[in-house]
Design a protein around this motif. Structure first.
Motif, PDB file in Angstrom:
ATOM      1  N   ALA A 157       0.840  -1.059  -0.064  1.00  0.00           N
ATOM      2  CA  ALA A 157      -0.037   0.066   0.126  1.00  0.00           C
ATOM      3  C   ALA A 157       0.670   1.280   0.027  1.00  0.00           C
ATOM      4  O   ALA A 157       0.503   2.274  -0.651  1.00  0.00           O
ATOM      5  CB  ALA A 157      -0.872  -0.007   1.332  1.00  0.00           C
ATOM      6  N   VAL A 158       1.995   1.354   0.662  1.00  0.00           N
ATOM      7  CA  VAL A 158       2.720   2.440   0.607  1.00  0.00           C
ATOM      8  C   VAL A 158       3.352   2.807  -0.656  1.00  0.00           C
ATOM      9  O   VAL A 158       3.365   4.044  -1.098  1.00  0.00           O
ATOM     10  CB  VAL A 158       4.038   2.190   1.693  1.00  0.00           C
ATOM     11  N   ASP A 159       3.660   1.630  -1.512  1.00  0.00           N
ATOM     12  CA  ASP A 159       4.037   2.221  -2.967  1.00  0.00           C
ATOM     13  C   ASP A 159       2.851   2.741  -3.703  1.00  0.00           C
ATOM     14  O   ASP A 159       3.102   3.667  -4.509  1.00  0.00           O
ATOM     15  CB  ASP A 159       4.517   0.958  -3.388  1.00  0.00           C
ATOM     16  N   ALA A 160       1.679   2.135  -3.167  1.00  0.00           N
ATOM     17  CA  ALA A 160       0.332   2.408  -4.074  1.00  0.00           C
ATOM     18  C   ALA A 160       0.414   4.041  -3.787  1.00  0.00           C
ATOM     19  O   ALA A 160      -0.271   4.901  -4.787  1.00  0.00           O
ATOM     20  CB  ALA A 160      -0.661   2.014  -3.936  1.00  0.00           C
ATOM     21  N   PHE A 161       0.655   4.478  -2.596  1.00  0.00           N
ATOM     22  CA  PHE A 161       0.225   5.857  -2.251  1.00  0.00           C
ATOM     23  C   PHE A 161       1.212   6.868  -3.046  1.00  0.00           C
ATOM     24  O   PHE A 161       0.865   7.896  -2.942  1.00  0.00           O
ATOM     25  CB  PHE A 161      -0.006   5.999  -0.726  1.00  0.00           C
ATOM     26  N   PHE A 162       2.391   6.341  -3.086  1.00  0.00           N
ATOM     27  CA  PHE A 162       3.286   7.094  -3.634  1.00  0.00           C
ATOM     28  C   PHE A 162       3.337   7.049  -5.316  1.00  0.00           C
ATOM     29  O   PHE A 162       4.356   7.951  -5.701  1.00  0.00           O
ATOM     30  CB  PHE A 162       4.821   6.904  -3.189  1.00  0.00           C
ATOM     31  N   ALA A 163       2.555   6.173  -5.558  1.00  0.00           N
ATOM     32  CA  ALA A 163       2.753   6.007  -7.245  1.00  0.00           C
ATOM     33  C   ALA A 163       2.363   7.178  -7.935  1.00  0.00           C
ATOM     34  O   ALA A 163       2.987   7.379  -8.822  1.00  0.00           O
ATOM     35  CB  ALA A 163       1.486   4.753  -7.448  1.00  0.00           C
ATOM     36  N   PRO A 164       1.338   7.981  -7.696  1.00  0.00           N
ATOM     37  CA  PRO A 164       1.180   9.467  -8.264  1.00  0.00           C
ATOM     38  C   PRO A 164       2.402  10.224  -8.443  1.00  0.00           C
ATOM     39  O   PRO A 164       2.547  10.872  -9.423  1.00  0.00           O
ATOM     40  CB  PRO A 164      -0.183   9.935  -7.765  1.00  0.00           C
ATOM     41  N   VAL A 165       3.167  10.238  -7.525  1.00  0.00           N
ATOM     42  CA  VAL A 165       4.345  10.969  -7.325  1.00  0.00           C
ATOM     43  C   VAL A 165       5.366  10.714  -8.586  1.00  0.00           C
ATOM     44  O   VAL A 165       5.857  11.425  -9.071  1.00  0.00           O
ATOM     45  CB  VAL A 165       5.075  10.916  -5.820  1.00  0.00           C
ATOM     46  N   ALA A 166       5.413   9.233  -8.781  1.00  0.00           N
ATOM     47  CA  ALA A 166       6.332   8.773  -9.846  1.00  0.00           C
ATOM     48  C   ALA A 166       5.931   9.357 -11.120  1.00  0.00           C
ATOM     49  O   ALA A 166       6.768   9.796 -11.916  1.00  0.00           O
ATOM     50  CB  ALA A 166       6.176   7.304  -9.683  1.00  0.00           C
ATOM     51  N   PHE A 167       4.477   9.343 -11.457  1.00  0.00           N
ATOM     52  CA  PHE A 167       4.124  10.086 -12.647  1.00  0.00           C
ATOM     53  C   PHE A 167       4.268  11.526 -12.564  1.00  0.00           C
ATOM     54  O   PHE A 167       4.504  12.009 -13.746  1.00  0.00           O
ATOM     55  CB  PHE A 167       2.609   9.785 -12.860  1.00  0.00           C
ATOM     56  N   ARG A 168       4.386  12.170 -11.527  1.00  0.00           N
ATOM     57  CA  ARG A 168       4.568  13.603 -11.517  1.00  0.00           C
ATOM     58  C   ARG A 168       5.908  13.818 -11.715  1.00  0.00           C
ATOM     59  O   ARG A 168       6.516  14.689 -12.465  1.00  0.00           O
ATOM     60  CB  ARG A 168       4.339  14.228 -10.259  1.00  0.00           C
ATOM     61  N   VAL A 169       6.968  12.952 -11.236  1.00  0.00           N
ATOM     62  CA  VAL A 169       8.388  12.831 -11.492  1.00  0.00           C
ATOM     63  C   VAL A 169       8.473  12.903 -12.863  1.00  0.00           C
ATOM     64  O   VAL A 169       9.414  13.687 -13.582  1.00  0.00           O
ATOM     65  CB  VAL A 169       9.212  11.979 -10.799  1.00  0.00           C
ATOM     66  N   GLN A 170       7.982  12.006 -13.652  1.00  0.00           N
ATOM     67  CA  GLN A 170       8.154  11.714 -15.054  1.00  0.00           C
ATOM     68  C   GLN A 170       7.736  12.935 -15.804  1.00  0.00           C
ATOM     69  O   GLN A 170       8.033  13.383 -16.870  1.00  0.00           O
ATOM     70  CB  GLN A 170       7.279  10.437 -15.518  1.00  0.00           C
ATOM     71  N   THR A 171       6.280  13.435 -15.474  1.00  0.00           N
ATOM     72  CA  THR A 171       5.935  14.634 -16.326  1.00  0.00           C
ATOM     73  C   THR A 171       6.654  15.871 -16.181  1.00  0.00           C
ATOM     74  O   THR A 171       6.922  16.673 -17.036  1.00  0.00           O
ATOM     75  CB  THR A 171       4.358  14.776 -15.726  1.00  0.00           C
ATOM     76  N   TYR A 172       7.146  16.250 -14.963  1.00  0.00           N
ATOM     77  CA  TYR A 172       7.574  17.598 -14.691  1.00  0.00           C
ATOM     78  C   TYR A 172       9.314  17.531 -14.558  1.00  0.00           C
ATOM     79  O   TYR A 172       9.761  18.414 -14.438  1.00  0.00           O
ATOM     80  CB  TYR A 172       7.029  18.168 -13.573  1.00  0.00           C
TER      81      TYR A 172
END
Length: 227
Positions: A157-172
């Motif tokens: 679950a802890v990885d799931a909660f930070f998953a959107p941040v990984a996409f933000r790192v990729q986008t920005y």
């Protein structure tokens, strides 16, 4: 069969959390996607969610809303949602709670928009502070529990909660230390994350507020969405 109500995969960071957790842990569910409307989202989403928001999980006659409540409900029904080790589980729950309630500067400046690549003109002190704390958490988790995920060898679950941040790192193109960057790439390359990402690129919907949020953050470099 569970029914998981979500919004656009391109935008909805809150929807991603339970979706990617259930996919990664092979927990079967039916996906019901409700694209963000230009207005009246609360009234529309109130048809299935008491708080008028996504995500929302239905299990028979039970309705569970809010991503954290959904994860805790799933943990009562399925093994592997939280780490088995006591220390790792305590750390993971603390990190999830911090993610659930914090990092407002990063959220508001760098909204999730999977298909875009944005060059930021710079980072405010508030965003720098949020990013530094995320970097600290990611580096600490991987180093303390052995990786490649935050609480050990298994996605939880802890990885799931930070998953959107990984996409933000990729986008920005957000800057991270070597350990944190490697973890972010591990998340993005996860099979369930790639399923979400590829589906996001194919979505035909555009919602003006989310689109403008990304464009306000910086200079558009690329749009990989097909529609």
């Amino acid at each position: 069969m569970y029914r998981l109500h979500i919004a656009n995969k391109n935008y909805s960071s809150w929807s991603l959390r339970p979706w990617v957790l259930m996919r990664a842990l092979d927990i079967p569910f039916d996906e019901i996607l409700h694209p963000f409307p230009e207005q009246g989202a609360w009234d529309q989403y109130r048809q299935f969610a008491p708080n008028g928001k996504v995500p929302c999980l239905q299990d028979g006659d039970l309705t569970i809303w809010d991503s954290l409540a959904i994860v805790e409900y799933l943990a009562e029904q399925h093994a592997g949602v939280w780490p088995g080790d006591t220390a790792a589980r305590a750390w993971a729950r603390s990190a999830v709670a911090e993610m659930h309630s914090g990092f407002q500067a990063l959220r508001s400046t760098c909204g999730m928009n999977c298909g875009l690549r944005i060059e930021l003109p710079g980072l405010s002190l508030a965003v720098q502070k949020d990013l530094a704390r995320i970097d600290e958490l990611w580096s600490q988790g991987v180093s303390r529990f052995g990786g490649p995920f935050l609480a050990g060898s298994q996605f939880t679950a802890v990885d799931a909660f930070f998953a959107p941040v990984a996409f933000r790192v990729q986008t920005y193109g957000l800057p991270l230390s070597a350990i944190a960057q490697a973890y972010s790439e591990t998340l993005v390359q996860l099979a369930a994350m790639q399923q979400w990402y590829q589906a996001a690129l194919l979505e035909p919907w555009r919602e003006s507020a989310h689109e403008q949020e990304a464009l306000d953050a910086g200079r558009l470099l690329a749009d990989y969405r097909s529609a």
